[in-house]
Design an enzyme around this catalytic site. Structure first.
Site, PDB file in Angstrom:
ATOM      1  N   CYS A 204      -0.748   6.023   9.739  1.00 10.91           N
ATOM      2  CA  CYS A 204       0.425   5.264  10.162  1.00 10.91           C
ATOM      3  C   CYS A 204       0.018   4.007  10.916  1.00 10.91           C
ATOM      4  CB  CYS A 204       1.267   6.072  11.137  1.00 10.91           C
ATOM      5  SG  CYS A 204       2.076   7.429  10.388  1.00 10.91           S
TER       6      CYS A 204
ATOM      7  N   GLU B 174       0.830  -1.193   0.000  1.00  8.37           N
ATOM      8  CA  GLU B 174       0.000   0.000   0.000  1.00  8.37           C
ATOM      9  C   GLU B 174       0.871   1.252   0.000  1.00  8.37           C
ATOM     10  OE1 GLU B 174      -3.884  -1.635   2.398  1.00  8.37           O
ATOM     11  OE2 GLU B 174      -2.409  -0.473   3.466  1.00  8.37           O
TER      12      GLU B 174
HETATM   13  N1  SAH Z   1       9.268   0.792  10.052  1.00  6.93           N
HETATM   14  C1  SAH Z   1       9.466   2.186  10.097  1.00  6.93           C
HETATM   15  C2  SAH Z   1       8.641   2.949   9.108  1.00  6.93           C
HETATM   16  C3  SAH Z   1       7.233   2.508   8.906  1.00  6.93           C
HETATM   17  S1  SAH Z   1       6.138   2.715  10.257  1.00  6.93           S
HETATM   18  C4  SAH Z   1       9.267   2.701  11.499  1.00  6.93           C
HETATM   19  O1  SAH Z   1       8.789   1.964  12.338  1.00  6.93           O
HETATM   20  O2  SAH Z   1       9.635   3.846  11.746  1.00  6.93           O
HETATM   21  C5  SAH Z   1       5.711   4.432  10.111  1.00  6.93           C
HETATM   22  C6  SAH Z   1       5.353   5.103  11.401  1.00  6.93           C
HETATM   23  O3  SAH Z   1       4.061   4.671  11.869  1.00  6.93           O
HETATM   24  C7  SAH Z   1       6.315   4.792  12.531  1.00  6.93           C
HETATM   25  O4  SAH Z   1       6.637   5.949  13.256  1.00  6.93           O
HETATM   26  C8  SAH Z   1       5.510   3.840  13.364  1.00  6.93           C
HETATM   27  O5  SAH Z   1       6.013   3.748  14.645  1.00  6.93           O
HETATM   28  C9  SAH Z   1       4.142   4.448  13.258  1.00  6.93           C
HETATM   29  N2  SAH Z   1       3.044   3.586  13.671  1.00  6.93           N
HETATM   30  C10 SAH Z   1       2.943   2.253  13.579  1.00  6.93           C
HETATM   31  N3  SAH Z   1       1.755   1.828  14.073  1.00  6.93           N
HETATM   32  C11 SAH Z   1       1.093   2.934  14.475  1.00  6.93           C
HETATM   33  C12 SAH Z   1      -0.194   3.175  15.048  1.00  6.93           C
HETATM   34  N4  SAH Z   1      -1.038   2.175  15.288  1.00  6.93           N
HETATM   35  N5  SAH Z   1      -0.553   4.453  15.339  1.00  6.93           N
HETATM   36  C13 SAH Z   1       0.289   5.475  15.055  1.00  6.93           C
HETATM   37  N6  SAH Z   1       1.499   5.317  14.512  1.00  6.93           N
HETATM   38  C14 SAH Z   1       1.914   4.071  14.222  1.00  6.93           C
END
Ligand code: SAH
Ligand code: SF4
Length: 353
Positions: free
Chosen positions: A344, A103
């Protein structure tokens, strides 16, 4: 560390022209008796204009187009589904030639267009609050597969892309080379021409890769998914980075700032009763003060079946105020596309599940 594989075309014995390096393309053209400048023309069709067939390459001689079409495909992605949010964001499910799907999201605002792309199909890191983590890793993407997501969004909106974040599915620093190559192409004037400062890579905190990233010459923005500055809490939330301690992360980020002078962002999704307590806030202030941090407070996006609840808006406001009191810049990041699960941590490999 996993690196992207160069995937052959499934179902045909043609090679994807996008997987060739500049040198390989030059060699191919020379075998066909073509001058070197054709490589630039072809690259411009592929990377700048997003051509999907050789026939579109109107400045190439017809016989060359036919010869190329006999040996190569142009790869690219197929759109399997698209959802449009009330706020104008669009989420796409795209499929590559081997059937793998990912996605990506386009988020317009005014005359700006931000694109969020995936670096892997799925993710191996298993963060407890993340929908991508729950499904595990399918495979890493190649650099052109990452790049093509941005191109797809650009073409669908018909607008110039002004910023790109590698914050979709996957951990970009577990797919370092392909992610960096894609970022270079996105940045390049021969590609999408997005300014390096407007290209952000987000990592859960893979220390050796952060050290390597500090030596890259471009002014990319680095975001660290912190989510807790208390070791025990972070271990529980982010088991995949348990082996990299917060102390070590703190040191390495200090070196990163010294070396690059660039301001890193720390992502912090507030989870009620887990990382929004007074102790957690105190630890976050200690971690971030005096180290050029910008903290993005994110309201946790709810993931179906998850036991975690978001904190209140009031609590998020309190985090920002208290961080500001110790001199740390902090903002609350508004989630986009929540009604279509495009925010996110909500990205999975299929739409509508
Ligand atoms: N793997 C990388 C990039 C992809 S995740 C990382 O973890 O940074 C992108 C962002 O979404 C990251 O900051 C992650 O921590 C956040 N994220 C993941 N699950 C989430 C959720 N349920 N609510 C808000 N942010 C979330
Ligand atoms: Fe992977 Fe990032 Fe999700 Fe963690 S937050 S599981 S590292 S995509």
């Amino acid at each position: 560390m996993q690196e992207a594989r160069n995937l052959p075309n499934s179902g045909t014995d043609l090679t994807n022209l996008r997987s060739l390096t500049h040198g390989q393309l030059l060699a191919t053209l020379s075998e066909l008796g073509q001058p070197a400048f054709r490589a630039k023309q072809i690259e411009s069709w592929i990377w700048e204009k997003g051509a999907t067939s050789f026939d579109q390459m109107t400045n190439l001689p017809k016989n060359l187009r036919a010869q190329l079409a006999e040996q190569y495909t142009l790869g690219g992605v197929k759109q399997v589904a698209k959802q449009v949010s009330e706020d104008g964001s669009r989420k796409y499910l795209l499929q590559y030639e081997d059937g793998t799907t990912v996605e990506c999201v386009g988020m317009p605002s005014g005359n700006k267009l931000a694109v969020c792309v995936s670096s892997q199909a799925g993710c191996a890191m298993g963060c407890a609050f993340c929908a991508t983590g729950a499904a595990g890793l399918t495979r890493s993407l190649t650099s052109s597969e990452i790049y093509d997501q941005v191109m797809h969004v650009r073409n669908d909106f018909g607008e110039r892309v002004t910023s790109v974040v590698l914050m979709g599915q996957g951990e970009p620093f577990n797919n370092y080379d392909a992610s960096l190559e894609a970022m270079r192409k996105i940045n390049s004037a021969d590609g999408l021409g997005v300014g390096a400062r407007h290209i952000t890579v987000s990592t859960c905190g893979i220390i050796p890769a952060i050290k390597r990233f500090a030596n890259e010459p471009e002014q990319y923005t680095l975001a660290i998914s912190l989510h807790s500055a208390v070791q025990r809490t972070r271990n529980a939330l982010m088991p995949g980075v348990r082996k990299f301690s917060l102390m070590h992360l703190y040191e390495v980020m200090g070196e990163y700032v010294d070396k690059t002078g660039r301001r890193p962002t720390y992502e912090y999704a507030l989870i009620r009763g887990v990382n929004d307590t007074e102790d957690e806030l105190g630890a976050l202030c200690d971690f971030c003060r005096d180290n050029l941090a910008h903290v993005n407070i994110i309201k946790l996006n709810e993931v179906k079946g998850s036991r975690f609840q978001p904190s209140s808006d009031a609590r998020a406001g309190e985090f920002v105020r208290r961080l500001a009191n110790v001199g740390v810049e902090a903002t609350i990041r508004q989630s986009r596309g929540q009604d279509i699960d495009a925010a996110c941590g909500q990205l999975k490999q299929r739409l509508g599940r």
